[in-house]
Design an enzyme around this catalytic site. Structure first.
Site, PDB file in Angstrom:
ATOM      1  N   HIS A 299       0.777  -1.156   0.017  1.00  8.89           N
ATOM      2  CA  HIS A 299       0.002   0.201   0.045  1.00  8.89           C
ATOM      3  C   HIS A 299       0.788   1.320  -0.111  1.00  8.89           C
ATOM      4  O   HIS A 299       0.406   2.467  -0.317  1.00  8.89           O
ATOM      5  CB  HIS A 299      -1.024   0.005   1.148  1.00  8.89           C
ATOM      6  CG  HIS A 299      -0.380   0.312   2.607  1.00  8.89           C
ATOM      7  ND1 HIS A 299      -0.087  -0.819   3.352  1.00  8.89           N
ATOM      8  CD2 HIS A 299      -0.061   1.381   3.291  1.00  8.89           C
ATOM      9  CE1 HIS A 299       0.157  -0.304   4.404  1.00  8.89           C
ATOM     10  NE2 HIS A 299       0.307   1.096   4.303  1.00  8.89           N
TER      11      HIS A 299
ATOM     12  N   ASP B 179       0.227  -7.678   1.593  1.00  9.61           N
ATOM     13  CA  ASP B 179       0.582  -6.189   1.519  1.00  9.61           C
ATOM     14  C   ASP B 179       2.029  -5.987   1.546  1.00  9.61           C
ATOM     15  O   ASP B 179       2.772  -5.541   2.485  1.00  9.61           O
ATOM     16  CB  ASP B 179       0.002  -5.694   2.803  1.00  9.61           C
ATOM     17  CG  ASP B 179      -0.045  -4.187   2.891  1.00  9.61           C
ATOM     18  OD1 ASP B 179       0.322  -3.430   1.646  1.00  9.61           O
ATOM     19  OD2 ASP B 179      -0.359  -3.476   3.892  1.00  9.61           O
TER      20      ASP B 179
ATOM     21  N   SER C 221       4.704   2.596   7.896  1.00  9.24           N
ATOM     22  CA  SER C 221       4.359   1.639   6.944  1.00  9.24           C
ATOM     23  C   SER C 221       5.305   0.965   6.209  1.00  9.24           C
ATOM     24  O   SER C 221       6.118   1.695   5.537  1.00  9.24           O
ATOM     25  CB  SER C 221       3.083   1.993   6.031  1.00  9.24           C
ATOM     26  OG  SER C 221       2.108   2.089   6.822  1.00  9.24           O
TER      27      SER C 221
END
EC number: 3.4.21.107
Length: 458
Positions: free
Chosen positions: A102, A132, A207
């Protein structure tokens, strides 16, 4: 008094020497050593807005809006740039970097900044949206970059110290520390939920960054946070990533194992109805035609307890274990069927669709059930757009009846306690053998899902 004081002092000293010291890692040394292997990632992508045209049948408004946009926006840039920040870590000296899918999804430009301030253009080498994860590459020529050493997330223990390094809110090379709060967290992120929970501060921009253990090895990839929560962050276990990195590097995508079953979580009541003492494993609600599971003899109503000796404690274990198996490999399965365990051998196939668990619809189910049902005729099948040939359609559910909250109008009952239900008369006949307050198990078709439910008769 002095003698007593000396005796107490000696006792306390001996007691303190007997208690092991609470060892705290040297975080300063770890930060200095590990930061060079962590990168900051910034991306931008072009967002092209759609003109507000009315869908469906031709409309006079469509022509109006086309003329409006042509008149007032002709020659003006209507696209906009969307920018985002993330983190990553170097996994090979020649410039391969691991981050979240992402973070780079749809990006036109990927900029990678090293800890020494140098910036490189990054290119996507492989993506795995289901886990992911993304593998990107920067060109550093003959230079060898510092590499983050990968650890073993299986041996990680709750309470261990961990350190996160990343780019939260654009604040480069931020270091935070905490402990492992929990393992095996399922947060609804996908079919392979199995997250490490930590109270090390994780924020937007972290992230894709690494979660290190106190030995300085990566044991997780920071991925998610609880919105509005404090001290609750989640990381993908590094072992899950290690198993797919070779595929990302060689082919750019991931092929996972697949057996072709739809499964449902097993509750205590469902376990009781099947004769299983403890609610564990994955309950099979459907077996796809021409699938590895069908060829291995799996049936609806089987409960998968083990795969290759690995125990399935809950539903989420099944897709994770199967996906990690090589395509074409033989897997030994332990099943619970008709009150006893049996073994089956399944050849792992190629996954070409998500193995999503059936939606969990579990509660308790004279007319013992409080239902109004009708037979499925060609007319009923057409009117309600049913996909089944046999069964009975639930027309109404008593608001305060046993099945309230479990069954709904429009559901189709296919089985009762493993016996096929082909008509309303058959359902009433089967219920005639039931006693008051007896737990019955129903197999139900709800829209495009097949699931089990339990209801206790009144």
């Amino acid at each position: 008094m002095k003698t007593l004081f000396r005796s107490l002092s000696v006792f306390v000293a001996l007691l303190l020497t007997a208690i092991p010291a609470f060892a705290v890692p040297d975080f300063a040394e770890l930060a200095i050593r590990l930061k060079p292997s962590v990168v900051n990632i910034s991306t931008s992508k072009t967002i092209r807005p759609q003109r507000p045209i009315f869908p469906g049948q031709p409309s006079p408004y469509n022509e109006f809006f086309e003329e409006f946009f042509d008149r007032f926006f002709r020659g003006q840039p209507m696209d906009r740039k969307e920018r985002s920040l993330g983190s990553g870590f170097i996994i090979s000296a020649d410039g391969y970097i691991l981050t979240n899918d992402h973070v780079v999804d749809g990006a036109d430009v990927i900029k990678v900044r090293l800890s020494d301030g140098r910036e490189f253009n990054g290119t996507v080498q492989g993506l795995d949206p289901k886990l992911d994860l993304a593998l990107i590459k920067i060109d550093v020529g003959q230079e060898e970059l510092p590499v983050a050493e990968m650890g073993n997330s299986e041996t990680l223990k709750v309470g261990e110290w961990v350190m996160a390094i990343g780019n939260p809110f654009g604040l480069e090379q931020t270091v935070t520390v905490g402990i492992v709060s929990a393992k095996g967290r399922v947060i609804g992120a996908g079919p392979y939920d199995d997250f490490i929970q930590t109270d090390a501060s994780i924020n937007p921009g972290n992230s894709g960054g690494p979660l290190f253990n106190e030995a300085g090895k990566v044991i997780g990839i920071n991925t998610a946070i609880v919105a509005g929560g404090q001290g609750i962050g989640f990381a993908i276990p590094i072992n899950a990533a290690k198993s797919i990195i070779p595929q990302l590097r060689e082919t750019g995508h991931v092929v996972r194992g697949w057996i072709g079953v739809t499964v449902q979580e097993l509750t205590e009541e469902l376990a009781e109805s099947f004769g299983l003492k403890k609610a564990r494993g994955a309950l099979v609600t459907d077996v796809e035609d021409d699938s590895p599971a069908r060829k291995a003899g799996l049936q609806r109503g089987d409960i998968i307890l083990e795969i290759n000796g690995q125990t399935l404690e809950n539903l989420s274990d099944l897709p994770r274990i199967v996906a990690a198996l090589p395509v074409g490999a033989k897997a030994r399965m332990t099943l619970f069927r008709d009150g006893r365990t049996k073994e089956a051998s399944v050849t792992i196939g190629t996954q070409d669709r998500d193995q999503q668990p059936a939606k969990r619809e579990v509660a308790k189910s004279k007319n013992l059930l409080g239902l109004s049902v009708i037979d499925i005729t060609p007319e009923i099948k057409s009117r309600y757009r049913l996909s089944v040939e046999k069964g009975v359609l639930v027309a109404a559910v008593e608001a305060d009846g046993p099945a309230a909250g479990t069954l709904h109008a429009g559901d189709v009952i296919l089985e009762l306690n493993g016996e096929p239900v082909e008509s309303a008369a058959a359902l009433h006949a089967l219920l005639g053998n039931s006693k008051s307050n007896q737990l019955v198990r129903l197999l139900v078709q709800r829209r495009d899902q097949t699931l089990y439910a339990t209801v206790r008769t009144r």
